[in-house]
Write a protein that holds these residues in place. Structure first.
Motif, PDB file in Angstrom:
ATOM      1  N   SER A 200     -30.104  14.451  81.680  1.00 16.14           N
ATOM      2  CA  SER A 200     -30.250  14.734  83.107  1.00 16.14           C
ATOM      3  C   SER A 200     -31.115  15.979  83.308  1.00 16.14           C
ATOM      4  CB  SER A 200     -28.854  14.949  83.687  1.00 16.14           C
ATOM      5  OG  SER A 200     -28.846  14.777  85.073  1.00 16.14           O
ATOM      6  N   GLU A 272     -31.912   4.288  87.005  1.00 19.56           N
ATOM      7  CA  GLU A 272     -30.583   4.718  87.482  1.00 19.56           C
ATOM      8  C   GLU A 272     -30.607   6.177  87.932  1.00 19.56           C
ATOM      9  OE1 GLU A 272     -28.126   4.254  84.031  1.00 19.56           O
ATOM     10  OE2 GLU A 272     -28.301   2.078  83.997  1.00 19.56           O
ATOM     11  N   ARG A 311     -21.138  23.721  89.054  1.00 19.40           N
ATOM     12  CA  ARG A 311     -22.330  23.729  88.209  1.00 19.40           C
ATOM     13  C   ARG A 311     -22.732  25.121  87.697  1.00 19.40           C
ATOM     14  NH1 ARG A 311     -26.694  22.216  88.842  1.00 19.40           N
ATOM     15  NH2 ARG A 311     -26.884  20.962  86.975  1.00 19.40           N
TER      16      ARG A 311
HETATM   17  N1  LLP Z   1     -27.278   6.689  84.113  1.00 20.81           N
HETATM   18  C1  LLP Z   1     -26.363   7.086  83.209  1.00 20.81           C
HETATM   19  C2  LLP Z   1     -25.891   6.152  82.189  1.00 20.81           C
HETATM   20  C3  LLP Z   1     -25.869   8.408  83.267  1.00 20.81           C
HETATM   21  O1  LLP Z   1     -24.964   8.815  82.368  1.00 20.81           O
HETATM   22  C4  LLP Z   1     -26.348   9.295  84.262  1.00 20.81           C
HETATM   23  C5  LLP Z   1     -25.856  10.670  84.328  1.00 20.81           C
HETATM   24  C6  LLP Z   1     -27.295   8.810  85.192  1.00 20.81           C
HETATM   25  C7  LLP Z   1     -27.742   7.500  85.081  1.00 20.81           C
HETATM   26  C8  LLP Z   1     -27.846   9.661  86.304  1.00 20.81           C
HETATM   27  O2  LLP Z   1     -28.506  10.781  85.824  1.00 20.81           O
HETATM   28  P1  LLP Z   1     -29.350  11.713  86.843  1.00 20.81           P
HETATM   29  O3  LLP Z   1     -30.496  10.892  87.397  1.00 20.81           O
HETATM   30  O4  LLP Z   1     -28.440  12.139  87.933  1.00 20.81           O
HETATM   31  O5  LLP Z   1     -29.799  12.842  86.003  1.00 20.81           O
HETATM   32  N2  LLP Z   1     -22.850  16.816  85.814  1.00 20.81           N
HETATM   33  C9  LLP Z   1     -24.162  17.106  85.278  1.00 20.81           C
HETATM   34  C10 LLP Z   1     -25.000  15.846  85.161  1.00 20.81           C
HETATM   35  C11 LLP Z   1     -24.369  14.803  84.284  1.00 20.81           C
HETATM   36  C12 LLP Z   1     -25.181  13.530  84.217  1.00 20.81           C
HETATM   37  C13 LLP Z   1     -24.412  12.471  83.497  1.00 20.81           C
HETATM   38  N3  LLP Z   1     -25.068  11.196  83.466  1.00 20.81           N
HETATM   39  C14 LLP Z   1     -24.830  18.152  86.152  1.00 20.81           C
HETATM   40  O6  LLP Z   1     -24.222  18.602  87.142  1.00 20.81           O
HETATM   41  O7  LLP Z   1     -25.929  18.588  85.832  1.00 20.81           O
END
Ligand code: LLP
Length: 423
Positions: A200, A272, A311
């Motif tokens: 991410s 995603e 965060r």
């Molecule tokens: N797809 C899968 C399989 C995922 O595990 C995640 C995020 C996403 C999509 C979406 O990722 P994004 O586009 O939002 O980066 N709590 C952490 C972020 C954890 C992300 C976990 N997986 C933070 O606050 O930075």
């Protein structure tokens, strides 16, 4: 870019003043700009051009039902990682759901098979066996996309890097073909896709190009074995801007970098994204409760805490902070801290702000993703309200919790005779 702007020194979300919202709904308050959220979705979708594609919003970033309904109305799907997210997506009217996650429980697999899904993003042979067993019992066929671990360095915070071979995520590329053969021979499993998710807040397109190249190599080997997949899922992970002048790829840049290599594969591409769509569509408005001078620092103690936004405490995340009303004059450096009894309840250190007064409102930016969705009741604090702004209208999309909510599932038991317990 986003639709939070200043007019005569006052911060607005689209055409609504944040001061007005704070007066109306209280603080701390999550405020979302619908136009920002929809803009990012549309920009991302358009970047694909004529390549068949779908956007599956990652519900973990923000699972507010109204925001999920926006995705449903735009024609998007959802990437979910729990039965709670699955149900939220369905309740919001999302038609296509991907079930990801390394630890799906049997009841979650069963519910998704019964309720229908695009595919399971499978992360281990063990999980695959369980899905097959449950599908057999239910007389269903389970659509499968293997999540590959492409061993690509996403160059991001180590807690949110998932595409490296040292992490628990995904299946090593070397085992993929064998597993796909097994899937294609099973009566109860159907191979439909191949997936990756690298991490991410990935700030360059390079890791995606590298990961996609590895996925494509396996996709081609599968074709040689006559295993034809209908989807390639490139996951989420695109970055959202945390500071004003941060030079980052926007949602469309990540896609445009891959489009030339997407052509001619005859599949639907899936992405995603979570943070890049909703991150800078959300702010947290909080009030200064006290100003305090320590030995060497000035503190602004605000009414939002790490229970509202974890965060900074968890990842050292630096969310831009500005006063809602700019007073001008000389700036002073403040540590902006919450009321929670932990030193990590600190939103920023030595932040230059125009001299603050007790009762001033501050705004924390880029908190639309992993803000409220990671909020808790720590210190028995109530979770904040959420408001969605569209133009000059505002909608309360989540009420502030009350104390009945806080104790809703607790039982107050009188255990009696405690003096009989021997120490
Ligand atoms: N797809 C899968 C399989 C995922 O595990 C995640 C995020 C996403 C999509 C979406 O990722 P994004 O586009 O939002 O980066 N709590 C952490 C972020 C954890 C992300 C976990 N997986 C933070 O606050 O930075």
């Amino acid at each position: 870019m986003d639709y939070f702007t200043r007019k005569s020194g006052k911060l607005f979300c689209e055409s609504v003043s944040l001061t007005r919202l704070a007066e109306r709904y209280g603080t701390p308050l999550y405020v979302y700009s619908l136009r920002t959220f929809v803009r990012h979705y549309k920009i991302a979708s358009r970047a694909f051009g004529d390549i068949p594609h779908s956007i599956f919003f990652s519900a973990k970033a923000n699972s507010n039902l109204t925001l999920l309904k926006v995705i449903a109305d735009l024609g998007g799907g959802c990437d979910v990682v729990s039965l709670g997210e699955y149900k939220a997506a369905r309740k919001a009217g999302i038609k296509r759901v991907i079930f990801s996650g390394a630890g799906k429980r049997p009841d979650e697999i069963e519910a998704a098979l019964k309720g229908g899904l695009e595919f399971f993003g499978v992360e281990s042979e063990n999980e695959l066996e369980l899905i097959e067993k449950i599908a057999t019992r239910l007389g269903k066929t389970a659509p499968i996309s293997l999540r590959l671990n492409p061993d690509v360095n996403p160059i991001t915070h180590k807690y949110i890097a998932t595409g490296l071979k040292t992490e628990k995520f995904g299946i090593p590329a070397g085992r993929a073909i064998k597993i796909y053969k097994y899937i294609s021979q099973s009566d109860r499993l159907k191979p439909v896709g191949i997936s990756m998710h690298l991490g991410s807040q990935i700030q360059t397109v390079k890791p995606f190009v590298e990961g996609f190249r590895k996925l494509k190599a396996i996709f081609r080997l599968l074709l040689e074995q006559r295993i034809v997949l209908s989807h390639i899922d490139l996951g989420g992970g695109w970055a959202a801007p945390f500071t004003k002048n941060q030079k980052l790829p926007g949602p469309s840049d990540y896609i445009k970098a891959l489009v030339p290599q997407m052509k001619g594969l005859g599949v639907e591409f899936i992405v995603e994204p979570g943070r890049s769509l909703v991150g800078n569509a959300g702010v947290l408005v909080t009030k200064v409760i006290y100003l305090k001078t320590g030995y060497s620092r000035k503190f602004a103690i605000v009414d939002a805490g790490m229970n509202d936004l974890i965060r900074p405490a968890l990842y050292d995340a630096d969310h831009r902070i500005e006063p809602v009303l700019l007073r001008g004059g000389r700036s002073t450096k403040y540590d902006v801290v919450g009321p929670i009894c932990e030193s990590s309840d600190t939103f920023s250190k030595k932040t230059a702000l125009s001299a603050l007064h007790q009762g001033d409102l501050l705004c924390l930016f880029t908190v639309g993703a992993y803000g409220q969705s990671m909020a808790s009741n720590y210190n028995s604090r109530l979770r904040s309200a959420e408001v969605l702004v569209r133009g000059n209208r505002d909608y309360l999309i989540r009420e502030r919790e009350n104390y009945t909510d806080l104790w809703r599932k607790q039982k107050l038991i009188d255990l009696k005779n405690l003096q009989k317990i021997k120490p």
